[in-house]
Design a protein around this motif. Sequence first.
Motif, short mmCIF file in Angstrom:
data_model
loop_
_atom_site.label_atom_id
_atom_site.label_comp_id
_atom_site.label_asym_id
_atom_site.label_seq_id
_atom_site.Cartn_x
_atom_site.Cartn_y
_atom_site.Cartn_z
N PRO A 167 0.80 -1.23 0.00
CA PRO A 167 0.00 0.00 0.00
C PRO A 167 0.83 1.28 0.00
CG PRO A 167 -0.89 -1.57 1.57
CD PRO A 167 0.43 -2.13 1.10
N CYS A 168 2.00 1.24 0.66
CA CYS A 168 2.83 2.45 0.77
C CYS A 168 4.04 2.43 -0.14
CB CYS A 168 3.26 2.66 2.22
SG CYS A 168 1.91 3.13 3.31
N GLY A 169 4.08 1.52 -1.09
CA GLY A 169 5.19 1.46 -2.02
C GLY A 169 5.33 2.76 -2.80
N GLY A 170 6.53 3.33 -2.80
CA GLY A 170 6.77 4.56 -3.55
C GLY A 170 6.40 5.83 -2.84
N HIS A 171 6.00 5.77 -1.57
CA HIS A 171 5.63 6.97 -0.83
C HIS A 171 6.83 7.81 -0.44
CE1 HIS A 171 1.32 5.80 0.67
NE2 HIS A 171 1.49 5.60 -0.63
N GLY A 172 8.03 7.21 -0.44
CA GLY A 172 9.21 7.93 0.02
C GLY A 172 9.36 7.85 1.52
N SER A 173 10.44 8.41 2.03
CA SER A 173 10.74 8.31 3.46
C SER A 173 9.78 9.13 4.32
CB SER A 173 12.18 8.76 3.73
OG SER A 173 12.36 10.11 3.30
N ASP A 174 9.15 10.16 3.74
CA ASP A 174 8.24 11.01 4.52
C ASP A 174 6.84 11.05 3.94
OD1 ASP A 174 8.70 12.42 2.24
OD2 ASP A 174 9.41 14.25 3.22
N HIS A 175 6.51 10.13 3.06
CA HIS A 175 5.19 10.03 2.43
C HIS A 175 4.86 11.22 1.53
CE1 HIS A 175 3.84 6.41 4.62
NE2 HIS A 175 4.58 6.89 5.59
N ALA A 176 5.86 12.02 1.18
CA ALA A 176 5.62 13.18 0.33
C ALA A 176 5.22 12.79 -1.08
CB ALA A 176 6.86 14.06 0.29
N GLN A 177 5.53 11.54 -1.47
CA GLN A 177 5.17 11.09 -2.82
C GLN A 177 3.86 10.29 -2.83
OE1 GLN A 177 8.77 10.65 -1.83
NE2 GLN A 177 8.69 12.73 -2.61
N MET A 178 3.07 10.44 -1.80
CA MET A 178 1.80 9.74 -1.75
C MET A 178 0.88 10.22 -2.88
SD MET A 178 0.70 9.42 2.25
CE MET A 178 0.34 11.16 2.40
N PRO A 179 -0.02 9.34 -3.34
CA PRO A 179 -0.98 9.75 -4.38
C PRO A 179 -1.82 10.95 -3.92
CG PRO A 179 -1.02 7.37 -4.09
CD PRO A 179 -0.17 7.93 -2.97
N GLY A 180 -1.98 11.90 -4.82
CA GLY A 180 -2.85 13.03 -4.55
C GLY A 180 -2.22 14.21 -3.85
N ASN A 185 -7.96 13.72 -1.63
CA ASN A 185 -8.95 12.73 -1.18
C ASN A 185 -8.97 11.51 -2.09
OD1 ASN A 185 -9.86 13.88 1.16
ND2 ASN A 185 -11.82 14.54 0.36
N ALA A 186 -8.83 11.74 -3.39
CA ALA A 186 -8.80 10.61 -4.32
C ALA A 186 -7.61 9.71 -4.03
CB ALA A 186 -8.73 11.12 -5.76
N GLY A 187 -6.46 10.31 -3.73
CA GLY A 187 -5.30 9.52 -3.35
C GLY A 187 -5.51 8.78 -2.05
N MET A 188 -6.15 9.44 -1.09
CA MET A 188 -6.42 8.83 0.20
C MET A 188 -7.39 7.66 0.05
SD MET A 188 -7.32 10.85 3.71
CE MET A 188 -8.79 11.61 3.02
N ILE A 189 -8.40 7.82 -0.79
CA ILE A 189 -9.34 6.73 -1.05
C ILE A 189 -8.62 5.53 -1.65
CG2 ILE A 189 -11.27 6.04 -2.55
CD1 ILE A 189 -12.41 8.89 -2.12
N ALA A 190 -7.70 5.80 -2.58
CA ALA A 190 -6.93 4.71 -3.19
C ALA A 190 -6.10 3.98 -2.14
CB ALA A 190 -6.04 5.25 -4.30
N LEU A 191 -5.48 4.73 -1.23
CA LEU A 191 -4.65 4.11 -0.19
C LEU A 191 -5.48 3.25 0.75
CD1 LEU A 191 -2.03 3.75 1.46
CD2 LEU A 191 -2.67 5.83 2.70
N VAL A 192 -6.56 3.79 1.30
CA VAL A 192 -7.34 3.03 2.27
C VAL A 192 -8.01 1.82 1.61
CG1 VAL A 192 -7.68 5.00 3.79
CG2 VAL A 192 -9.41 4.47 2.08
N THR A 193 -8.32 1.94 0.32
CA THR A 193 -8.88 0.80 -0.39
C THR A 193 -7.87 -0.34 -0.44
OG1 THR A 193 -10.33 2.20 -1.73
CG2 THR A 193 -9.87 -0.01 -2.57
#
Length: 211
Positions: A123-136, A166-174
Amino acid sequence: MRRRAVVFVALALALLTAAVGIWLAVAAAARDTDAAPPVSVSPSASAAPVTADDYCYVEAMIYYRVKEQELAETLLRKQGIEAGASGFATGIAARDEDELEDLRAWYLSWADARPAEPPTDGPCGGHGSDHAQMPGMPSWSALQGFAAAEHPDAEKRFAEILHAQNAGMIALVTLILEGDPHPAVAESAEAVLQQAEADQETLQGIIDAVP
């Protein structure tokens, strides 16, 4: 040139506020365990194993919520903001603080599950060390435009940034819910999903209301 300098300073301060806020959201509980009450879960949930994905969810949600708060506070500092947008932003600030109390407690009590290196998959693949690359998460240019915007463009930019987040957050929690999350994470993620989907409708309404 003077206006560009002012805009740049405002944006830099906004980003610094977000970074400091994220650090404080996590570090506050580390300084004082009384500031973050224990998570209320059933005995069976308390005994459930905590995985790296569970911890990833906590870190990611702290980042999302603090960024959401920072965006809302930036909007509320502007003049002449439409009542619907300002009311939504005010609600975010209070709502997110309640959620952050649980997230801070999990962050401390589940620290042993934190992966040594940022994950490259899951789920967190590619988020980076501080989650700055999270979707959205908003780009620098999007934040710059929002920092400089005035009514009614400010409301539209605010809603567009949060709609994408929010779209990125929805993708993550899904993705989290498709796995085998800790019972407390599953309960939280379900609530986040419902709230985010409801917020999308409100945000779209704010966007559509701007000529």
